[in-house]
Scaffold this active site. Structure first.
Site, PDB file in Angstrom:
ATOM      1  N   ASP A  15       2.436  -6.160   6.085  1.00 41.46           N
ATOM      2  CA  ASP A  15       3.896  -6.158   6.056  1.00 41.46           C
ATOM      3  C   ASP A  15       4.425  -7.586   6.038  1.00 41.46           C
ATOM      4  OD1 ASP A  15       4.682  -7.114   8.644  1.00 41.46           O
ATOM      5  OD2 ASP A  15       6.183  -5.530   8.764  1.00 41.46           O
ATOM      6  N   ASP A 116       8.828  -3.331   2.415  1.00 43.80           N
ATOM      7  CA  ASP A 116       8.083  -4.491   2.929  1.00 43.80           C
ATOM      8  C   ASP A 116       6.719  -4.151   3.538  1.00 43.80           C
ATOM      9  OD1 ASP A 116       8.848  -3.357   5.297  1.00 43.80           O
ATOM     10  OD2 ASP A 116       9.328  -5.236   6.263  1.00 43.80           O
ATOM     11  N   GLU A 117       6.174  -2.996   3.198  1.00 45.81           N
ATOM     12  CA  GLU A 117       4.850  -2.640   3.702  1.00 45.81           C
ATOM     13  C   GLU A 117       4.017  -2.018   2.598  1.00 45.81           C
ATOM     14  OE1 GLU A 117       4.457  -0.222   7.260  1.00 45.81           O
ATOM     15  OE2 GLU A 117       5.982  -1.371   8.285  1.00 45.81           O
TER      16      GLU A 117
END
Length: 433
Positions: A15, A116-117
């Site tokens: 992340d 974001d991961e």
DNA sequence: TCTGGGGTCCTAGGACCC
DNA sequence: TCTGGGGTCCTAGGACCC
């Protein structure tokens, strides 16, 4: 309990550290780790500003915790940089990061989980890039930093669940931004945890129910009678048991099929809406927005659902916060048909309450291949409608949404025009650097 | 936690069928 | 119609995630 039957894979969950805030720092040639910066969305309906992201230094220097979400909670300090979001830029950076991850994985082994991961199964590829999984993780961090200036946090595990817990619970709190879990270390590192809702998939509600069963730690959960767990939680109970033992048999390259995909949009209104005409105006506009998205994805919806949230005052009076109803419809992605179905749903359930939240969702999706004509309208009418929607899409793609709008969007209470530039409810910003 | 937005999955009760 | 049973589908609501 033995792990002999479990596959031992090498999985990374990666992340981006304070993603939106870091992207903004890099765009300003500032160090993401050393700059106090927050990204704040200031829309009409955010009640004075919603904090979307906080840089590590801003958190540290001003004691801001993750749950600071409002402008009013921010310190008044000119050194704190406050910037508006640029959602399109973040989407672009996310694509660039995943392109880097692809270089380290075999086909089908990289799965973007959110903006974001991402999850990477490097079982088949890690030996190409380093002497150990840890060394490969370092190399991925270096690559992303060198090419994009961003810092990534990496959880390493023998399955996706372990990688996720390693990321959330350890990687984020270590200097090298890497955390590791394995079957061998799982009990020693996870069982002592007593803050149950810090564990992925356990929220406040389930944590409370577990507490009531006498469970105060993951150790307790792992040693609870399986039958009791099943009786209390159903299949979630089985899931919780596997969670407590670090077991997850997901194999990334076997793409899992989403059981009930849906496409929808929702908005908190900028003020309370009391009149039927105003509320229906917004319901119709969101219906049109969802229809356009369905067309963009070449899908039709066979089911439509409308959720209405009452204003707080109305909620108290009603002893409920709103309602949600759905209906099966002939599959469509046309503005008029979808909106008409939504207005019917609204009228069937609304009883004069003051409204603050409108959500539209569509499901039972099917590929949009060809036109299914109905028997009730002239063929010409149906084809015209479909042509009209296509033309609408083409014009808006070329010139922008606001160049061609329904006249009702000019009436009082309409929100489509003012929200035209938003992505996920926040400023899209400029897609170009 | 007095309103951000977009998703997925599970459950329970009712309708309906054979 | 004083109590069959097994199954599927529909619907509203709840829970969780980022």
């Amino acid at each position: 309990m033995t792990y002999a039957a479990e596959a031992h894979r090498v999985v990374f969950l990666i992340d981006n550290k304070s993603f939106y805030a870091s992207v903004e720092c890099v765009a300003r040639h500032l160090n993401p780790l050393k700059t106090p910066l927050v990204v704040m969305s200031e829309q009409e309906n955010t009640n004075g500003g919603l904090i979307l992201a906080t840089s590590p230094t801003a958190k540290k220097r001003y004691g801001l915790q993750a749950n600071v979400s409002r402008q009013r909670d921010l310190p008044q300090d000119p050194r704190l940089i406050v910037v508006p979001p640029r959602m399109n830029l973040y989407i672009k950076r996310n694509l660039a990061i995943n392109a880097i991850f692809q270089r380290f994985t075999a086909g089908g082994d990289c799965w973007p989980y959110s903006i974001d991961e991402s999850v990477l199964d490097v079982t088949r590829s890690w030996r190409l890039f380093g002497s150990s999984p840890y060394a490969v993780a370092r190399r991925i961090q270096d690559t992303v930093h060198r090419e994009l200036g961003l810092y990534v946090t990496i959880g390493i595990g023998e399955n996706p669940l372990q990688a996720k817990l390693a990321l959330d619970l350890f990687a984020k709190h270590t200097p090298d931004l890497i955390g590791t879990l394995s079957y061998a270390t799982f009990a020693a590192r996870i069982w002592p945890i007593t803050e149950l809702d810090s564990i992925w998939s356990i929220g406040a509600r389930i944590a409370r129910r577990l507490n009531r069963l006498g469970v105060t730690s993951v150790y307790d959960l792992a040693h609870l009678d399986q039958a009791a767990l099943k009786a209390e939680f159903g299949v979630i109970g089985t899931q919780l048991y596997a969670l407590a033992w670090g077991i997850d048999r997901t194999v990334l390259s076997r793409r899992h099929r989403v059981k009930s995909p849906s496409i929808g949009n929702s908005q908190v209104l900028p003020r309370d809406y009391a009149t039927q005409a105003e509320i229906e105006r917004v319901v119709t506009e969101i219906g049109q927005q969802v229809a356009a998205r369905l067309r963009h994805h070449h899908q039709k919806a066979g089911r439509v659902s409308l959720s209405i949230g009452f204003s707080y005052a109305a909620s108290e009076e009603e002893k409920r916060t709103g309602f949600s109803h759905s209906a099966t419809i002939p599959p469509t992605n046309q503005d008029a048909e979808l909106s008409a179905a939504l207005v019917r749903l609204f009228r069937s359930a609304w009883d004069g309450q003051v409204v603050r939240n409108v959500a539209v969702s569509t499901g039972h999706l099917s590929p949009d291949c060809g036109e299914q004509l109905n028997l009730l309208e002239p063929v010409r009418t149906q084809l015209h409608r479909s042509d009209l929607n296509r033309a609408l899409d083409a014009i808006r793609t070329r010139f922008g949404f606001t160049r061609l709008v329904y006249a009702t969007s000019l009436l009082q209470g309409a929100t489509a025009i003012s929200r035209a530039g938003l992505v996920g409810g926040h400023n899209g910003g400029n897609a170009y650097d």
